[in-house]
Design an enzyme around this catalytic site. Structure first.
Site, PDB file in Angstrom:
ATOM      1  N   ASP A 106       0.720  -1.126  -0.156  1.00 25.65           N
ATOM      2  CA  ASP A 106       0.054  -0.089  -0.011  1.00 25.65           C
ATOM      3  C   ASP A 106       0.996   1.208   0.033  1.00 25.65           C
ATOM      4  OD1 ASP A 106       1.145  -0.665   2.522  1.00 25.65           O
ATOM      5  OD2 ASP A 106      -0.984  -0.095   3.611  1.00 25.65           O
ATOM      6  N   ASP A 109       6.956   4.101   3.551  1.00 27.00           N
ATOM      7  CA  ASP A 109       7.200   5.250   4.317  1.00 27.00           C
ATOM      8  C   ASP A 109       8.840   5.078   4.422  1.00 27.00           C
ATOM      9  OD1 ASP A 109       7.015   7.372   6.193  1.00 27.00           O
ATOM     10  OD2 ASP A 109       6.000   5.996   7.597  1.00 27.00           O
ATOM     11  N   THR A 110       9.239   4.734   5.744  1.00 29.92           N
ATOM     12  CA  THR A 110      10.618   4.735   6.089  1.00 29.92           C
ATOM     13  C   THR A 110      11.195   3.645   5.314  1.00 29.92           C
ATOM     14  OG1 THR A 110      10.252   2.942   7.873  1.00 29.92           O
ATOM     15  CG2 THR A 110      10.335   5.309   8.557  1.00 29.92           C
ATOM     16  N   ARG A 171     -10.428   2.204   6.118  1.00 34.03           N
ATOM     17  CA  ARG A 171      -9.653   1.407   5.077  1.00 34.03           C
ATOM     18  C   ARG A 171     -10.902   1.366   3.904  1.00 34.03           C
ATOM     19  NH1 ARG A 171      -5.137  -1.369   6.911  1.00 34.03           N
ATOM     20  NH2 ARG A 171      -5.107  -2.107   9.078  1.00 34.03           N
TER      21      ARG A 171
HETATM   22  P1  5GP Z   1       7.406   1.751   6.785  1.00 37.85           P
HETATM   23  O1  5GP Z   1       8.087   0.607   7.352  1.00 37.85           O
HETATM   24  O2  5GP Z   1       7.862   1.898   5.338  1.00 37.85           O
HETATM   25  O3  5GP Z   1       7.922   2.840   7.530  1.00 37.85           O
HETATM   26  O4  5GP Z   1       5.936   1.636   6.732  1.00 37.85           O
HETATM   27  C1  5GP Z   1       5.195   1.090   6.151  1.00 37.85           C
HETATM   28  C2  5GP Z   1       3.723   0.729   6.732  1.00 37.85           C
HETATM   29  O5  5GP Z   1       3.182   1.774   7.469  1.00 37.85           O
HETATM   30  C3  5GP Z   1       2.780   0.572   5.514  1.00 37.85           C
HETATM   31  O6  5GP Z   1       2.573  -0.744   4.965  1.00 37.85           O
HETATM   32  C4  5GP Z   1       1.618   0.943   6.360  1.00 37.85           C
HETATM   33  O7  5GP Z   1       0.986   0.141   6.987  1.00 37.85           O
HETATM   34  C5  5GP Z   1       2.005   2.208   7.508  1.00 37.85           C
HETATM   35  N1  5GP Z   1       1.990   3.613   7.061  1.00 37.85           N
HETATM   36  C6  5GP Z   1       3.278   4.235   6.776  1.00 37.85           C
HETATM   37  N2  5GP Z   1       2.639   5.722   6.372  1.00 37.85           N
HETATM   38  C7  5GP Z   1       1.331   5.573   6.490  1.00 37.85           C
HETATM   39  C8  5GP Z   1       0.111   6.846   6.480  1.00 37.85           C
HETATM   40  O8  5GP Z   1       0.441   7.599   5.935  1.00 37.85           O
HETATM   41  N3  5GP Z   1      -0.990   6.224   6.430  1.00 37.85           N
HETATM   42  C9  5GP Z   1      -1.557   4.926   7.160  1.00 37.85           C
HETATM   43  N4  5GP Z   1      -2.591   4.778   7.331  1.00 37.85           N
HETATM   44  N5  5GP Z   1      -0.378   3.922   7.357  1.00 37.85           N
HETATM   45  C10 5GP Z   1       0.900   4.378   6.860  1.00 37.85           C
END
Ligand code: 5GP
Length: 186
Positions: A106, A109-110, A171
């Site tokens: 979906d 982010d990091t 969602r």
């Molecule tokens: P990462 O490990 O890349 O930091 O985070 C990925 C996961 O964090 C995504 O699969 C999602 O579940 C959640 N996430 C990151 N940013 C957002 C956001 O802006 N909104 C929501 N609802 N979930 C996020």
């Protein structure tokens, strides 16, 4: 957080960022590109749940190559913060060895979640592994990770809708909204 109503009665949560129409148009383009790139191949599409469920169900309809599907349930977020620790709640049922795998996510982010899922899957020796993410929150990246197909690049804000939640809510919204102006704000 705020709600408003659009003419016609649709409820808008937060600040509208991508309409259902914009989303579907972009998915059409992504589906065409993926179909072209994988022409002549049989692929295994892996959806990362729960967030990718809506994107997954829309994009599979637009990929014109033979495929199997499977799902992983993973989580790393508590409220609006990534914990950096990825939990696999349900693993794949398919054996991915020697298969062309396309991961459907979906949002990146990091990059920590995807990076650890990617490493776990690579250790199972697929023939190839590519990544398709609906949203890419590039300004927040902590690990370098190649995303082969991106729906939309987005700023550092917290989004809900189209599969994305806040505490498991929202969602079901067919659009993407800005829920909080900063990923860090609670
Ligand atoms: P990462 O490990 O890349 O930091 O985070 C990925 C996961 O964090 C995504 O699969 C999602 O579940 C959640 N996430 C990151 N940013 C957002 C956001 O802006 N909104 C929501 N609802 N979930 C996020």
């Amino acid at each position: 957080m705020f709600y408003s109503t659009r003419p016609g009665g649709a409820m808008i949560v937060g600040k509208l960022f991508l309409t259902a129409e914009q989303i579907q148009t972009r998915i059409g383009e992504l589906g065409a590109k993926i179909s072209e790139d994988y022409e002549g191949k049989d692929i295994l599409l892996i959806g990362i749940l729960k967030g990718a469920f809506m994107f997954f169900s829309d994009i599979v309809k637009l990929i014109q190559v033979p495929m199997d599907i499977d799902f992983l349930i993973a989580s790393s977020y508590v409220r609006t913060q990534s914990t950096g620790e990825v939990k696999i709640h349900a693993d794949l049922r398919e054996d991915i060895k020697d298969r062309h795998v396309l991961l459907i996510e979906d949002i990146v982010d990091t990059g920590l979640t995807l990076n650890s899922i990617r490493e776990m899957l690579l250790s199972r020796k697929p023939a190839s592994l590519k990544i398709c993410s609906f949203l890419d929150k590039k300004p927040r990246r902590k690990v370098d990770i190649d995303i082969d197909y991106v729906g939309f690049e987005i700023p550092d804000k917290f989004f809900v809708g189209y599969g994305l939640d806040y505490e498991n809510k929202f969602r079901n919204l067919p659009y993407i909204s800005i829920f909080k102006e900063s990923t860090y704000a609670d």
